[in-house]
Design a protein around this motif. Sequence first.
Motif, PDB file in Angstrom:
ATOM      1  N   PHE A   6       0.860  -1.171   0.000  1.00  0.00           N
ATOM      2  CA  PHE A   6       0.000   0.000   0.000  1.00  0.00           C
ATOM      3  C   PHE A   6       0.901   1.227   0.000  1.00  0.00           C
ATOM      4  O   PHE A   6       1.576   1.525   0.979  1.00  0.00           O
ATOM      5  N   ASP A   7       0.919   1.917  -1.123  1.00  0.00           N
ATOM      6  CA  ASP A   7       1.750   3.107  -1.253  1.00  0.00           C
ATOM      7  C   ASP A   7       0.902   4.233  -1.830  1.00  0.00           C
ATOM      8  O   ASP A   7      -0.312   4.088  -1.981  1.00  0.00           O
ATOM      9  N   SER A   8       1.533   5.365  -2.148  1.00  0.00           N
ATOM     10  CA  SER A   8       0.772   6.518  -2.655  1.00  0.00           C
ATOM     11  C   SER A   8       0.064   6.196  -3.970  1.00  0.00           C
ATOM     12  O   SER A   8      -1.041   6.689  -4.212  1.00  0.00           O
ATOM     13  N   ASP A  37       0.757  -1.106  12.602  1.00  0.00           N
ATOM     14  CA  ASP A  37       1.616  -0.292  13.460  1.00  0.00           C
ATOM     15  C   ASP A  37       1.142   1.162  13.378  1.00  0.00           C
ATOM     16  O   ASP A  37       0.190   1.471  12.653  1.00  0.00           O
ATOM     17  N   GLU A  38       1.775   2.043  14.118  1.00  0.00           N
ATOM     18  CA  GLU A  38       1.335   3.438  14.162  1.00  0.00           C
ATOM     19  C   GLU A  38       1.270   4.066  12.773  1.00  0.00           C
ATOM     20  O   GLU A  38       0.305   4.755  12.435  1.00  0.00           O
ATOM     21  N   CYS A  39       2.296   3.832  11.964  1.00  0.00           N
ATOM     22  CA  CYS A  39       2.343   4.403  10.614  1.00  0.00           C
ATOM     23  C   CYS A  39       1.176   3.893   9.766  1.00  0.00           C
ATOM     24  O   CYS A  39       0.531   4.661   9.048  1.00  0.00           O
ATOM     25  N   GLY A  40       0.884   2.605   9.854  1.00  0.00           N
ATOM     26  CA  GLY A  40      -0.227   2.028   9.098  1.00  0.00           C
ATOM     27  C   GLY A  40      -1.571   2.587   9.534  1.00  0.00           C
ATOM     28  O   GLY A  40      -2.444   2.851   8.714  1.00  0.00           O
ATOM     29  N   LEU A  41      -1.735   2.772  10.850  1.00  0.00           N
ATOM     30  CA  LEU A  41      -2.983   3.328  11.378  1.00  0.00           C
ATOM     31  C   LEU A  41      -3.182   4.767  10.911  1.00  0.00           C
ATOM     32  O   LEU A  41      -4.281   5.165  10.520  1.00  0.00           O
ATOM     33  N   ILE A  42      -2.106   5.554  10.923  1.00  0.00           N
ATOM     34  CA  ILE A  42      -2.186   6.942  10.455  1.00  0.00           C
ATOM     35  C   ILE A  42      -2.519   6.983   8.968  1.00  0.00           C
ATOM     36  O   ILE A  42      -3.368   7.762   8.531  1.00  0.00           O
ATOM     37  N   THR A  43      -1.891   6.114   8.187  1.00  0.00           N
ATOM     38  CA  THR A  43      -2.135   6.065   6.743  1.00  0.00           C
ATOM     39  C   THR A  43      -3.586   5.719   6.455  1.00  0.00           C
ATOM     40  O   THR A  43      -4.227   6.356   5.618  1.00  0.00           O
ATOM     41  N   PHE A  81      -3.938   5.934  18.095  1.00  0.00           N
ATOM     42  CA  PHE A  81      -4.123   5.938  16.641  1.00  0.00           C
ATOM     43  C   PHE A  81      -5.253   4.996  16.218  1.00  0.00           C
ATOM     44  O   PHE A  81      -5.935   5.239  15.225  1.00  0.00           O
ATOM     45  N   GLN A  82      -5.481   3.910  16.970  1.00  0.00           N
ATOM     46  CA  GLN A  82      -6.629   3.041  16.707  1.00  0.00           C
ATOM     47  C   GLN A  82      -7.920   3.831  16.920  1.00  0.00           C
ATOM     48  O   GLN A  82      -8.861   3.729  16.124  1.00  0.00           O
ATOM     49  N   LYS A  83      -7.966   4.616  17.990  1.00  0.00           N
ATOM     50  CA  LYS A  83      -9.137   5.460  18.253  1.00  0.00           C
ATOM     51  C   LYS A  83      -9.365   6.446  17.117  1.00  0.00           C
ATOM     52  O   LYS A  83     -10.495   6.638  16.667  1.00  0.00           O
ATOM     53  N   PHE A  84      -8.283   7.081  16.659  1.00  0.00           N
ATOM     54  CA  PHE A  84      -8.400   8.039  15.551  1.00  0.00           C
ATOM     55  C   PHE A  84      -8.964   7.360  14.308  1.00  0.00           C
ATOM     56  O   PHE A  84      -9.841   7.906  13.645  1.00  0.00           O
ATOM     57  N   LEU A  85      -8.450   6.167  13.993  1.00  0.00           N
ATOM     58  CA  LEU A  85      -8.914   5.467  12.785  1.00  0.00           C
ATOM     59  C   LEU A  85     -10.402   5.144  12.893  1.00  0.00           C
ATOM     60  O   LEU A  85     -11.168   5.401  11.956  1.00  0.00           O
ATOM     61  N   VAL A  86     -10.826   4.591  14.005  1.00  0.00           N
ATOM     62  CA  VAL A  86     -12.245   4.250  14.175  1.00  0.00           C
ATOM     63  C   VAL A  86     -13.099   5.510  14.094  1.00  0.00           C
ATOM     64  O   VAL A  86     -14.156   5.523  13.464  1.00  0.00           O
ATOM     65  N   ALA A  87     -12.634   6.598  14.707  1.00  0.00           N
ATOM     66  CA  ALA A  87     -13.392   7.859  14.687  1.00  0.00           C
ATOM     67  C   ALA A  87     -13.508   8.431  13.275  1.00  0.00           C
ATOM     68  O   ALA A  87     -14.426   9.211  12.996  1.00  0.00           O
TER      69      ALA A  87
END
Length: 168
Positions: A6-8, A37-43, A81-87
């Motif tokens: 998964f890239d740009s 991981d954190e990077c994947g969750l942010i992406t 970051f899990q919370k951010f993704l779900v939100a």
Amino acid sequence: EYGGRFDSQAEEAIIAMVSEPTISGLSILGGDPLCQDECGLITLSMLCNRVRYRGKTVWLWTGYTWEDIFSLPCRDARHQFQKFLVADCNVVVDGTFQQELADRKLVWKGSSNQRVIDIQASLLAGSVINIKIVEVVFETTEILAVSALALATVSLCLTSVSAILKRH
């Protein structure tokens, strides 16, 4: 083809697809999206924001429950970051699939312990707001000469509209 990185370029392809007027949104599942991981969750969170910005819905399936994500204090950055993704989603189907509770008649979930949660309403309420699923039954009294392909297409269309979302 599947299993690619998964890239740009992949992200832009997804955005192009969901931008089509016939596409209602994005479903995120497979493995568990919250096990990144954190990077994947942010992406994934940024992707959800881009999809929702286009007026499309984002659905996510996870083995975690609402309580696992929101009722506990943050354990670490990954949990935040899990919370951010779900939100950033519209709907989350939560809970692990349990074979002993499996039911093929369920809509959008595989076992009766899972919930279909309206995330934005739940965040406002501070507690789980389930999406009420109302089945729509289509009956026909006449079928004219229809090819097998057309009948299969009609069947798929009816299947895709066999449930209506209603908040309760």
